[in-house]
Design an enzyme around this catalytic site. Structure first.
Site, PDB file in Angstrom:
ATOM      1  N   ASN A   1       0.960  -1.173  -0.035  1.00 14.04           N
ATOM      2  CA  ASN A   1       0.156   0.121  -0.403  1.00 14.04           C
ATOM      3  C   ASN A   1       0.988   1.213  -0.284  1.00 14.04           C
ATOM      4  OD1 ASN A   1      -1.518   2.164   0.389  1.00 14.04           O
ATOM      5  ND2 ASN A   1      -2.677   0.988   2.461  1.00 14.04           N
TER       6      ASN A   1
ATOM      7  N   LYS B   1       0.116   4.631  -0.396  1.00  7.10           N
ATOM      8  CA  LYS B   1      -0.586   5.490   0.270  1.00  7.10           C
ATOM      9  C   LYS B   1      -0.542   6.600  -0.693  1.00  7.10           C
ATOM     10  CE  LYS B   1       0.164   3.312   4.639  1.00  7.10           C
ATOM     11  NZ  LYS B   1      -0.016   3.073   6.341  1.00  7.10           N
TER      12      LYS B   1
ATOM     13  N   HIS C   1      -9.142   1.655   5.282  1.00 10.86           N
ATOM     14  CA  HIS C   1      -8.181   1.515   5.845  1.00 10.86           C
ATOM     15  C   HIS C   1      -8.173   2.542   7.091  1.00 10.86           C
ATOM     16  CE1 HIS C   1      -4.111   1.660   6.531  1.00 10.86           C
ATOM     17  NE2 HIS C   1      -3.353   1.381   5.906  1.00 10.86           N
TER      18      HIS C   1
ATOM     19  N   GLU D   1      -7.098   5.045   8.424  1.00 11.64           N
ATOM     20  CA  GLU D   1      -6.478   6.021   8.378  1.00 11.64           C
ATOM     21  C   GLU D   1      -7.527   6.523   7.187  1.00 11.64           C
ATOM     22  OE1 GLU D   1      -2.984   6.050   6.098  1.00 11.64           O
ATOM     23  OE2 GLU D   1      -1.971   5.208   7.377  1.00 11.64           O
TER      24      GLU D   1
ATOM     25  N   GLU E   1      -5.223  -4.980  10.714  1.00 12.13           N
ATOM     26  CA  GLU E   1      -4.346  -3.624  10.850  1.00 12.13           C
ATOM     27  C   GLU E   1      -4.276  -3.493  12.564  1.00 12.13           C
ATOM     28  OE1 GLU E   1      -2.402  -2.716   7.052  1.00 12.13           O
ATOM     29  OE2 GLU E   1      -3.431  -1.433   7.396  1.00 12.13           O
TER      30      GLU E   1
ATOM     31  N   GLY F   1       3.162   2.394  11.022  1.00 17.93           N
ATOM     32  CA  GLY F   1       3.409   2.968  10.697  1.00 17.93           C
ATOM     33  C   GLY F   1       4.436   3.610  11.851  1.00 17.93           C
TER      34      GLY F   1
ATOM     35  N   SER G   1       3.644  -2.179   9.996  1.00 18.59           N
ATOM     36  CA  SER G   1       5.254  -2.279  10.310  1.00 18.59           C
ATOM     37  C   SER G   1       5.659  -3.728  10.483  1.00 18.59           C
ATOM     38  CB  SER G   1       5.535  -1.781  11.505  1.00 18.59           C
ATOM     39  OG  SER G   1       4.965  -0.819  11.776  1.00 18.59           O
TER      40      SER G   1
HETATM   41  P1  PGA Z   1       3.229   0.403   7.543  1.00 18.12           P
HETATM   42  O1  PGA Z   1       1.875   0.100   7.251  1.00 18.12           O
HETATM   43  O2  PGA Z   1       3.520  -1.008   6.729  1.00 18.12           O
HETATM   44  O3  PGA Z   1       3.570   1.811   7.291  1.00 18.12           O
HETATM   45  O4  PGA Z   1       2.950  -0.275   8.634  1.00 18.12           O
HETATM   46  C1  PGA Z   1       1.205  -0.871   6.121  1.00 18.12           C
HETATM   47  C2  PGA Z   1      -0.360  -0.168   6.554  1.00 18.12           C
HETATM   48  O5  PGA Z   1      -1.048   1.063   6.708  1.00 18.12           O
HETATM   49  O6  PGA Z   1      -0.970  -0.581   5.278  1.00 18.12           O
END
Ligand code: PGA
Length: 249
Positions: free
Chosen positions: A9, A11, A93, A95, A163, A169, A209
């Site tokens: 992803n 983003k 997601h 976010e 997640e 992140g 992560s």
């Molecule tokens: P990350 O994000 O691997 O940077 O922690 C995962 C995600 O949001 O799908």
């Protein structure tokens, strides 16, 4: 058996020049055992799909609108994503849930229109740190699954990603036991609702992560069928060892 998936992803990262990462991934993994998916930002979808043509890398989007078309300035419909070359779409997601107030019914409505045009939907669920610390994790996951999934899903058109919001992140990941607990819980909840035949075939991803140095351990956890990777999917040199770890699992 569930189909294994390494999903990246991107983003809100990436410009056209970054599509060379797809070429590097293709060279590194000419015949992967697992599926590989890259979800670039919407303006790159068309070029990404062109760049990935003839390779085993699938291209996905990060969101779609719940309506078929119409007066929704700035939004993108599911049919437009297919037209641009996407085969998958990430929905719900954290976010999107945080930045855009997306609720489970919204995620469900989006997933229905996405599947109606042939997209595979990756539905994200996960608890916040406060929810985990107050012992609500499994209840939150149950509620999100109940609200976000339609009754008619199949293992071919739906993938679920666990997640934990606090792991995205941040470089923090749950313990392997905690990941295993949630994944086993998800499988159980899905069996209860959809029956063994569908639920045991559904691909369940872990996200938050995931890095080259923790991927193999995460993939060894029962009911983890792959990963949804943010930061470490931006560069082939980071994503490639994660794909290799999944292939070896
Ligand atoms: P990350 O994000 O691997 O940077 O922690 C995962 C995600 O949001 O799908």
């Amino acid at each position: 058996m569930q189909q294994k998936l390494a999903a990246g992803n991107w983003k809100m990262n990436g410009l056209s020049a970054d599509l060379e990462q797809l070429t590097l991934l293709t060279k590194a993994h000419p015949s992967p055992q697992c599926d590989i998916l890259i979800c670039p930002p919407a303006p790159l979808l068309h070029r990404a799909a062109k760049a990935a043509k003839g390779s085993l890398i699938a291209i996905g989007a990060q969101d779609c609108h719940a309506n078929e078309s119409g007066a929704h300035t700035g939004d993108t419909s599911a049919a437009m994503l297919v037209d641009a070359g996407a085969s998958h779409v990430i929905l719900g997601h954290s976010e999107r849930r945080q930045d855009h107030g997306e609720t489970d019914p919204v995620v469900r409505a989006k997933s229905e229109i996405a599947r109606s045009v042939g997209l595979v939907t990756i539905i994200c669920v996960g608890e916040t740190l406060t929810q985990r610390e107050s012992g609500q994790t499994l209840d939150v996951i149950s509620q999100q699954l109940a609200g976000s999934l339609s009754d008619d899903i199949s293992a071919q058109n739906t993938i679920i990603a666990y997640e934990p919001v606090w792991a995205i992140g941040t470089g923090k990941i749950p313990t392997l036991d905690q990941i295993g607990e949630v994944h086993a819980h998800m499988r159980e909840v899905l069996i209860t609702r959809f029956g063994h035949e569908i639920a045991e075939m559904l691909t369940l991803l872990y996200g938050g992560s995931v890095k080259p140095d923790n991927a193999a351990n995460i993939f060894a956890v029962a009911h983890v069928d792959g990963a949804l990777v943010g930061g470490a999917s931006l560069k082939a040199q980071d994503f490639s060892p994660i794909i290799a770890a999944l292939d070896a699992s």
